[in-house]
Scaffold this active site. Sequence first.
Site, mmCIF file in Angstrom:
data_model
loop_
_atom_site.group_PDB
_atom_site.id
_atom_site.type_symbol
_atom_site.label_atom_id
_atom_site.label_comp_id
_atom_site.label_asym_id
_atom_site.label_seq_id
_atom_site.Cartn_x
_atom_site.Cartn_y
_atom_site.Cartn_z
ATOM 1 N N HIS A 1 37.770 46.361 43.887
ATOM 2 C CA HIS A 1 37.616 47.150 42.665
ATOM 3 C C HIS A 1 37.626 48.649 42.950
ATOM 4 C CE1 HIS A 1 33.371 48.177 43.535
ATOM 5 N NE2 HIS A 1 33.239 46.930 43.965
ATOM 6 N N CYS B 1 31.517 43.603 48.195
ATOM 7 C CA CYS B 1 32.828 43.786 47.571
ATOM 8 C C CYS B 1 33.632 44.852 48.310
ATOM 9 C CB CYS B 1 32.665 44.181 46.103
ATOM 10 S SG CYS B 1 32.038 42.842 45.063
#
Length: 327
Positions: free
Chosen positions: A209, A225
């Site tokens: 992301h 992440c």
Amino acid sequence: MASKFFRYRSVILAFVVALSPMVPEPAYSAPSSLDSFRGTPALYRWNGKSAIIGADHTIKISSEDTFVDLAELLGFGYNELIAANPTVDPWVPEDGSLLDLPGSFILPAGQREGIVVNIPEYRLYYYRPNEGAVLSFPIGVGTADFPTPVIDSSIIAKLEKPAWYPPKSIRQEHLKENGEVLPMVVPPGPDNPLGPFAMKLKSDGYLIHGSNKKIGIGMQVSHGCIRLYNWDIERLIKAVPVGLPVRIINQPVKAAVDGAQVWIEIHPGADNDLAAIGKALSAEMARLEASLDAHSALSVDASKVRAEMLNPSGKVVQVGVVVRRSR
């Protein structure tokens, strides 16, 4: 040549002796202005066979050019610039300082398809063989407490303006450390840490992301992440299809034979474990030698390898040659 070079098996023994720093003499190219280097492309030409892409550059900077701003502007991670420029102050560099930009990369070992994320390198590769290219971006990865996992996965969804659903572990952490009560859902906007785009991995809970904090790129900052600059995730998400394989690896040492020369690239990670680096290097050299024909062998300069191990620059460094065996 025999007196100067040693076979790679001897190199590993040299790692443990005389640990005084041995920094290779820098080889500067002619400096250019910062303005001339704006918009460094993330798209690298690749013929599908070469193990090395890109090229290094050197630019001249001013005292106002912090590494945080330069990394974002030039398409690097913060730690990449730190490792490549250990003598330059990252916050108040001297006017006219020469900054090495480590823009060449050895492609990670293994299958060269889809997306490959190399954790200690803080870098993502997206292979596009039909276009003769590789897209590569700097990334932020998980912390020691919340590490990015080493997994084989795939993209299962692409999200624009994603909402963030903080997991219980993160809500508890924020409450304990900051006295902050996180909401169950954080809507899109400046307070959303996922940035404008996200790609959901098949592995539960993990995303690739954007970010609302540019300083985290090239560092251990996330809860597992993979974080990109916002314009990089926008470019990447438009290029990748759902179902694309994603391989996340931990490869602190990369090595390649290119043009009958032996090259290495070392990224020690946060722990800077010399023994682990030596083991990884030995395995990489063994892999390279196994790929040679029966009449060729690697000859590696132990002093060059040792210098790079003790002071890893993160750059692609030539450390030896391929020689023909006597018949």
